[in-house]
Enzyme design. Structure first.
Site, PDB file in Angstrom:
ATOM      1  N   THR A   6     -10.585  -0.465  18.716  1.00  0.00           N
ATOM      2  CA  THR A   6     -11.096   0.260  17.388  1.00  0.00           C
ATOM      3  C   THR A   6      -9.929  -0.207  16.297  1.00  0.00           C
ATOM      4  O   THR A   6     -10.446  -0.484  15.092  1.00  0.00           O
ATOM      5  CB  THR A   6     -11.078   1.662  17.404  1.00  0.00           C
ATOM      6  OG1 THR A   6     -12.038   2.081  18.544  1.00  0.00           O
ATOM      7  CG2 THR A   6     -11.292   2.499  16.110  1.00  0.00           C
ATOM      8  N   ASN A   7      -8.668  -0.054  16.873  1.00  0.00           N
ATOM      9  CA  ASN A   7      -7.581  -0.434  15.702  1.00  0.00           C
ATOM     10  C   ASN A   7      -7.774  -1.862  15.110  1.00  0.00           C
ATOM     11  O   ASN A   7      -6.950  -2.110  13.985  1.00  0.00           O
ATOM     12  CB  ASN A   7      -6.306  -0.043  16.402  1.00  0.00           C
ATOM     13  CG  ASN A   7      -6.203   0.975  17.120  1.00  0.00           C
ATOM     14  OD1 ASN A   7      -7.081   1.909  16.887  1.00  0.00           O
ATOM     15  ND2 ASN A   7      -5.173   1.474  17.676  1.00  0.00           N
TER      16      ASN A   7
ATOM     17  N   THR B  33      -7.103   5.222 -36.151  1.00  0.00           N
ATOM     18  CA  THR B  33      -5.932   5.573 -34.848  1.00  0.00           C
ATOM     19  C   THR B  33      -5.504   6.828 -35.250  1.00  0.00           C
ATOM     20  O   THR B  33      -5.257   7.603 -36.497  1.00  0.00           O
ATOM     21  CB  THR B  33      -4.651   4.604 -35.687  1.00  0.00           C
ATOM     22  OG1 THR B  33      -4.228   4.821 -36.963  1.00  0.00           O
ATOM     23  CG2 THR B  33      -5.049   2.953 -35.508  1.00  0.00           C
TER      24      THR B  33
ATOM     25  N   SER C 124     -31.331  20.791 -24.793  1.00  0.00           N
ATOM     26  CA  SER C 124     -31.060  22.448 -24.823  1.00  0.00           C
ATOM     27  C   SER C 124     -32.217  22.920 -24.529  1.00  0.00           C
ATOM     28  O   SER C 124     -33.383  22.628 -25.118  1.00  0.00           O
ATOM     29  CB  SER C 124     -30.318  22.819 -26.330  1.00  0.00           C
ATOM     30  OG  SER C 124     -30.120  24.192 -26.274  1.00  0.00           O
ATOM     31  N   SER C 125     -31.853  24.184 -23.854  1.00  0.00           N
ATOM     32  CA  SER C 125     -33.054  25.118 -23.377  1.00  0.00           C
ATOM     33  C   SER C 125     -33.211  26.174 -24.455  1.00  0.00           C
ATOM     34  O   SER C 125     -34.093  26.897 -24.555  1.00  0.00           O
ATOM     35  CB  SER C 125     -32.765  25.907 -22.368  1.00  0.00           C
ATOM     36  OG  SER C 125     -31.452  26.650 -22.183  1.00  0.00           O
TER      37      SER C 125
ATOM     38  N   LYS D 239     -32.217  19.252 -30.062  1.00  0.00           N
ATOM     39  CA  LYS D 239     -30.795  19.053 -29.807  1.00  0.00           C
ATOM     40  C   LYS D 239     -30.983  18.014 -28.714  1.00  0.00           C
ATOM     41  O   LYS D 239     -31.687  17.928 -27.763  1.00  0.00           O
ATOM     42  CB  LYS D 239     -30.095  20.121 -29.541  1.00  0.00           C
ATOM     43  CG  LYS D 239     -28.610  19.701 -29.215  1.00  0.00           C
ATOM     44  CD  LYS D 239     -27.771  20.949 -29.084  1.00  0.00           C
ATOM     45  CE  LYS D 239     -26.225  20.596 -28.916  1.00  0.00           C
ATOM     46  NZ  LYS D 239     -25.900  19.937 -27.593  1.00  0.00           N
TER      47      LYS D 239
END
Length: 484
Positions: free
Chosen positions: A139-140, A185, A316-317, A322
């Protein structure tokens, strides 16, 4: 059901599956995420590529019966082609340094090979997961090699996605080439630039990071296949390592090479750490770009309002009309995940002890998940956001005309003292710099049009293929001497 035996005893296995008893024990031992290793399809492909290369090498060296080798190779090819991935069921996070993943692959390949040769599953006296599929391996060495091949496959997808995003920003940079705006900036007005220059910078940022991904990918091509348990190569025949690397290069399509020192290569996960750091760099840059897009599109009335992101869904609910910048938001969340993954990977890499790192399963899971999510994020950002961005040209031009940053452009023409007095008056009165210049009679409208052109303000160069070259305006073209 069928019955299989290991060192701990007997267990019943569903008759219709290709995995065996060691896979079953791993499933029982590691009920951690509920996510199987098949969640990473390139890992399954990488495992099969490694097992195929090993079978080819063992057969050439005379250690594996040609008929058995042929059956194993045929089974691996089916897996590489995308078949039977549902048989790879051990959890992505597991103890044992990847042994469970390796045995899941060995059992599936052995039973597929048995089926190919016309035998019943679990006839391990004919084709054995350990003695034949795992021959000359541990495995290694097989597992970390498969991880590297898998990540190389995934990186190809990421690079393609980044190139697509880079090209999309390039197209927008060309579209916005001459649109003036104010540069900033520290969130304060600086000097004018063009929106095209801003988007060009985004494209370059993505391109530079794509080059860094290319560089780090070369580290993954060094493998430790042939190292077996700890790097000494015990139980691997002479010449096996080099032969296996050659076969794996042909199977995978990547030019992999055997590490110079297999003891070091078996315990070192530095290439994974380097890849993680590079992915973090990509994530940081992507999120910075998304922050800029959200800021530039903020509003639409009470924010910057310089650009419009395409509306993708109601925002938005409760607030009618929006629309939110949902695509940059989701991309930033992917970035936060990748940045967090880097911490996990760093801790797991540091925790390796002596001749092996036992924590490669979590290292790989976080790396490959991050690559997959970044790949999807780049495509999503390009196709569902950047490609549909439009500019609010009047607002952009108006902000340039009203900004005291224009005084900087007048410095070489009017002198610092005069430009300073104009800036101070503009700031105190709320009027535009150009308006004050005209009022004082310092420049004509025609002269102002030249001075405030995109070519001069943003140091814009003509594009290749433009019908007319834009002249660069110099002080001498406008005035013989500085105005009083």
């Amino acid at each position: 059901m069928r019955q299989e035996k290991d060192l701990l005893g007997y267990r019943d296995i569903p008759a219709n599956v290709y995995w065996g008893i060691q896979t079953l024990r791993a499933v029982e031992n590691f009920p951690i995420t509920g996510t199987p290793i098949s969640h990473h399809p390139n890992l399954i492909k990488g495992l099969a590529a490694v097992k195929m290369a090993c079978a080819q090498s063992n057969a050439e060296l005379g250690d594996l019966d040609p008929a058995i080798a042929s059956a194993i190779i045929g089974a691996c090819q089916r897996i590489i082609d995308g078949e039977h991935h549902d048989q790879f069921i051990v959890d992505v996070i597991q103890g044992g340094a990847g042994t469970s993943t390796n045995m899941n692959a060995n059992e599936v390949i052995a039973n597929l090979a048995l089926e190919i040769t016309g035998h019943e599953r679990a006839r391990y006296d004919i084709i054995n997961p350990n003695d034949h599929v795992n021959l000359s391996q541990s495995t290694n060495d097989a597992y970390p090699t498969a991880l590297k091949v898998s990540l190389l496959y995934s990186i190809e997808d990421l690079k393609a996605a980044m190139r697509h995003l880079e090209n999309t920003f390039e197209e927008k940079a060309d579209q916005f080439y001459t649109i003036l705006k104010m540069g900033r900036t520290q969130l304060q007005d600086a000097v004018p630039m063009t929106l095209g220059q801003e988007f060009k910078a985004f494209a370059i940022m993505i391109g530079e990071d794509r080059a860094r991904i290319d560089e780090v990918a070369t580290l993954l091509t060094e493998i430790n296949l042939g190292a077996t348990a700890i790097g000494t190569g015990i139980n691997a025949p002479h010449g096996y390592a080099a032969l296996a690397a050659n076969y794996l290069s042909a199977v995978s399509g990547f030019n992999v090479v055997t590490a110079a020192d297999l003891v070091e290569a078996t315990q070192d996960v530095g290439s994974f750490v380097q890849l993680s750091g590079t992915l973090k760099r990509v994530a940081v840059k992507l999120s910075k770009i998304c922050n800029d897009l959200r800021l530039l599109s903020s509003g639409p009335r009470a924010g910057f309002g310089e650009i419009n992101l395409p509306a993708m869904q109601a925002g938005s609910s409760i607030m009618p009309g929006k629309v939110n910048p949902v695509i940059p938001e989701v991309v930033s969340q992917v970035a936060y995940e990748v940045i967090g993954n880097d911490v996990t990977i760093s801790m797991a890499a540091e925790a390796g002890q002596l001749q092996l790192n036992a924590f490669e399963p979590i290292i790989f899971h976080k790396l490959d998940s991050g690559i997959a999510h970044l790949t999807a994020a780049c495509h999503t950002l390009a196709d569902r956001c950047v490609s549909g961005i439009s500019a609010n040209q009047e607002r952009l031009r108006g902000m340039v005309e009203q900004s005291i940053g224009l005084a900087t452009a007048l410095n070489p023409l009017l002198g610092y003292s005069v430009a300073t007095s104009i800036a101070a008056e503009a700031l105190a009165s709320g009027r535009g710099v150009a308006e004050i210049v005209r009022e004082r009679g310092l420049m004509t409208q025609a002269e102002l049009d030249l001075v405030l052109s995109p070519e001069r303000l943003a140091n814009l160069r003509p594009r290749v293929g433009d019908a007319e070259e834009r002249a660069q305006v110099s002080k001498e073209q406008l005035f013989e001497e500085p105005q009083p």
